[in-house]
Scaffold this motif. Structure first.
Motif, short mmCIF file in Angstrom:
data_model
loop_
_atom_site.label_atom_id
_atom_site.label_comp_id
_atom_site.label_asym_id
_atom_site.label_seq_id
_atom_site.Cartn_x
_atom_site.Cartn_y
_atom_site.Cartn_z
N ALA A 45 -7.68 12.50 -1.42
CA ALA A 45 -7.23 13.14 0.27
C ALA A 45 -8.37 13.89 0.10
CB ALA A 45 -6.60 14.38 -0.23
N PHE A 46 -9.30 13.84 -0.15
CA PHE A 46 -10.72 14.75 -0.07
C PHE A 46 -12.11 12.98 0.14
CE2 PHE A 46 -9.51 19.09 -1.61
CZ PHE A 46 -9.07 18.77 -0.04
N ASN A 48 -14.57 10.56 -0.62
CA ASN A 48 -15.93 10.67 0.03
C ASN A 48 -17.44 10.28 -0.69
OD1 ASN A 48 -17.68 13.04 -0.38
ND2 ASN A 48 -16.28 13.96 0.94
N VAL A 50 -20.03 11.12 -1.77
CA VAL A 50 -20.24 12.60 -3.00
C VAL A 50 -19.33 12.91 -3.81
CG1 VAL A 50 -21.69 14.32 -2.25
CG2 VAL A 50 -21.63 12.78 -0.92
N LEU A 51 -18.31 12.83 -3.38
CA LEU A 51 -17.24 13.74 -4.31
C LEU A 51 -17.13 12.70 -5.37
CD1 LEU A 51 -13.89 15.48 -2.96
CD2 LEU A 51 -15.31 16.88 -3.94
N GLY A 58 -22.25 17.93 -5.27
CA GLY A 58 -22.26 17.89 -4.85
C GLY A 58 -23.55 17.22 -3.67
N VAL A 60 -25.71 15.71 -1.00
CA VAL A 60 -25.95 15.60 0.51
C VAL A 60 -27.82 15.62 0.60
CG1 VAL A 60 -23.60 16.05 0.76
CG2 VAL A 60 -25.15 17.40 0.54
N ILE A 70 -24.77 20.40 -4.10
CA ILE A 70 -24.04 21.53 -3.99
C ILE A 70 -23.14 21.87 -4.65
CG2 ILE A 70 -22.07 22.62 -1.98
CD1 ILE A 70 -23.78 21.03 0.20
N SER A 71 -21.97 22.85 -5.14
CA SER A 71 -21.30 22.88 -5.89
C SER A 71 -20.73 24.16 -5.65
CB SER A 71 -22.15 22.97 -7.44
OG SER A 71 -21.13 22.59 -8.49
N THR A 72 -19.84 24.57 -6.81
CA THR A 72 -18.59 25.67 -6.53
C THR A 72 -17.59 25.82 -7.55
OG1 THR A 72 -17.66 26.97 -5.16
CG2 THR A 72 -17.12 24.68 -5.50
N TYR B 108 -20.81 19.79 5.48
CA TYR B 108 -20.12 19.83 3.96
C TYR B 108 -18.84 21.51 3.68
CZ TYR B 108 -24.16 16.20 4.50
OH TYR B 108 -24.68 15.62 4.78
N THR B 110 -17.59 23.04 0.54
CA THR B 110 -16.88 23.28 -1.01
C THR B 110 -15.23 23.73 -1.09
OG1 THR B 110 -17.49 25.38 -1.71
CG2 THR B 110 -18.99 22.96 -1.98
N LYS B 132 -7.25 18.49 4.61
CA LYS B 132 -8.00 16.29 4.56
C LYS B 132 -7.81 16.74 6.12
CE LYS B 132 -6.38 11.93 4.57
NZ LYS B 132 -6.05 10.49 3.77
N GLN B 141 -17.79 17.13 5.80
CA GLN B 141 -17.29 16.52 4.20
C GLN B 141 -16.69 17.50 3.38
OE1 GLN B 141 -19.72 13.63 3.22
NE2 GLN B 141 -18.36 11.88 3.80
N ILE B 142 -16.13 17.37 2.49
CA ILE B 142 -15.35 18.24 0.96
C ILE B 142 -15.79 17.62 0.23
CG2 ILE B 142 -13.52 19.75 -0.30
CD1 ILE B 142 -11.85 19.24 2.18
N VAL B 143 -17.42 18.37 0.02
CA VAL B 143 -18.19 17.13 -1.58
C VAL B 143 -18.32 17.88 -2.44
CG1 VAL B 143 -20.01 17.04 0.53
CG2 VAL B 143 -20.71 19.08 -0.50
N ALA B 144 -17.77 19.89 -2.89
CA ALA B 144 -17.96 20.00 -4.40
C ALA B 144 -16.33 20.88 -4.22
CB ALA B 144 -18.55 20.36 -4.23
#
Lengths: 354, 354
Positions: A45-46, A48, A50-51, A58, A60, A70-72, B108, B110, B132, B141-144
């Protein structure tokens, strides 16, 4: 292990996991089931670039071509307080560490709180104070937050999700995909302390223990390491799923074989005893203040020596290397000279450890 | 309202709230109790100039002096699906909107998922698909991401906490603290739709309704507005606590008096009818796809006309202005010509609406 198969990323892995119609606890354990959930449900779904890298954060670019990490991390540890830490310290350190693992200096955090109706105010206050301390030690600012309250029985005291942003250090290129033959694997200290400390706090050990969680912000340690060598290939913190899962991830991302020396891997004797009693392998127990580093052999000594001078790296040791083998796997040379395959954690081991 | 007091920020407010030893639902309602929790518990610990501004997002500078807008939102809406949206769309739009409200282009996101054991996989899949779509529409973009699983009865299906990072547009300076006498207050459309749609989905309206949530990403609307005038002073989305609470926040941050024309504020007739039956004031109902803008009078027409050309701003109207009065408060001129004080939402109104 005769039924090994090779997955799409070229990694050695066990037979396919059963199909699930529902979420089960194992989907949160950080092992193969978690990976499958991510690969089958989230990534498509997401999608890209980076993921797709599969790193802890991530990477970026801002408009000025500056690289941001970037993180969570969502934190649901039970109980909220345990020897050596609490959910607040964990929430700050977890994200500080993930952001740092790309060679970035973490600067800003956000914190989203989900509070259960009836939570004691002083419990919240203690958690907040602990977050404050951890953020100060790490040198990061919490710049945005949000609080939601749910009815009794719809949470378990409190959950905290943090996200973090850091600036990647000039000239470094750290990723789980960068491991190369000849790299030495360095571990920053003993493994298994966090997981066993939380089990102890739950009263699940069956005996009194003095084991403390290792939860700590590792960004200053990483700075010292990058000062010693900008050529570090991989940095990763072995949290859920433990050292075994983390090294399998690196092996898979980089397409390399990693060989470990069992005797070199430090385990606190109390942790070792607890694992033996409970039938756990410390290689799969979560850590919250440890990292593994893969660095070209010629720089290994200076990185190790820089680590040993820091608070959270004083127990650092070399534990193995990336071989020239072409199989994508993690092997363990045991004390008696045999070699065994170290797989990724499959499903659930210790729920709600972080 | 004779017992009005003025708080430290100079805002008119009702008598002090009772002291709580425990978290109650009202702490999550986005009104005065939420503000008190933040002011007494969170701010003293995490004190820094960025948090102190009290805006929807934190404004920080990267090393290259580029301004980043950073925000987070925890989402616990119940039920997970409602007319016009679901928790996934809400989680993306909520953070996209908060990041945008500082005049930033969100880039971006998360996402941290807390899943309840037993959640149906297809429910998760529908939520992910919705995230999405919303991310694509917003161009982020969802990067993390991170996923945790908790036992049955320790969550309510799923909770999603998103965080976002955006780059602040050159030459704009948007903040809740920038309202000035002479500013015109523009609202992008009808109020109350989201809250009433969620109530309807819970079966709490007592009748069938066709009300749809307005949940939407507002970043493209904001771009069009800033194209029309870089002099916009304030942008804010009236979510929890509704328009009344948002305007009280702005009044308090800027130290100004805001005067609204009741007749100008658009309310969907169905929402209006539902509010009347249930005894709610639409001014306090949550919106998830609306914004208020405060802009100098001379630029108001061109901003309004730019808004009307966009999908989510076509219902935009001027609803009031910042007066030259010295009292920090929000007043409403009613249809019959009287004036009443509009206070901030106090405690709980509609729990788990977002």
């Amino acid at each position: 292990m005769s039924e090994e198969t090779v997955n799409m990323e070229g990694a050695v892995c066990a037979p396919p996991l059963p199909h699930h119609e529902q979420i089960v606890m194992g989907h949160g354990a950080g092992g193969r089931m978690s990976h499958q959930l991510i690969r089958k449900t989230f990534l498509p779904a997401f999608q890209n670039p980076v993921l797709q890298t599969g790193d802890d954060a991530g990477l970026v670019e801002s408009a000025l071509r500056q690289k941001l990490s970037i993180s969570t991390d969502a934190h649901v540890v039970s109980p909220l307080f345990f020897p050596g830490g609490d959910i607040g310290k964990l929430a700050v350190c977890g994200t500080v560490n993930d952001v740092s693992m790309l060679g970035a200096k973490p600067l800003y955090l956000t914190a989203g709180f989900i509070l259960e109706e009836g939570l004691q105010m002083d419990v919240l206050q203690r958690v907040i104070d602990s977050m404050k301390q951890a953020a100060q030690e790490a040198g990061v600012q919490i710049v945005a937050g949000d609080t939601k309250v749910v009815q009794r029985g719809k949470a378990d005291g409190m959950y905290i999700t943090t996200a973090g942003v850091g600036i990647v250090r000039e000239g470094v290129n750290v990723s789980g995909a960068n491991a190369r033959p000849g790299d030495v694997v360095i571990l920053s200290g003993t493994i298994g302390d966090h997981g066993i400390a939380v089990l102890g706090a739950r009263g699940e050990l069956g005996f009194q223990s003095n084991i403390q969680s290792d939860v700590a912000p590792l960004n200053h340690l990483i700075e010292a390491m990058l000062d010693a060598s900008p050529n570090i290939h991989v940095l990763r913190d072995p949290t859920r799923g433990g050292l075994a899962t983390t090294l399998n991830e690196i092996s898979s991302q980089s397409g390399v074989e990693i060989v470990l020396n069992e005797e070199a891997i430090p385990v606190n004797p109390e942790v070792s005893a607890a694992c033996e009693m409970l039938g756990f392998d410390p290689l799969y127990i979560a850590n919250e203040g440890k990292l593994v580093c893969l660095v070209p052999g010629e720089d290994a000594e200076k990185v190790l020596s820089a680590m040993k001078k820091t608070r959270y790296g004083e127990g650092a040791v070399m534990i193995g290397e990336v071989s020239t083998g072409t199989k994508v796997r993690v092997l363990l040379r045991t004390a008696i000279g045999s070699t065994r395959l170290v797989d990724m954690l499959a499903g659930e081991m210790l729920p709600r450890i972080c």
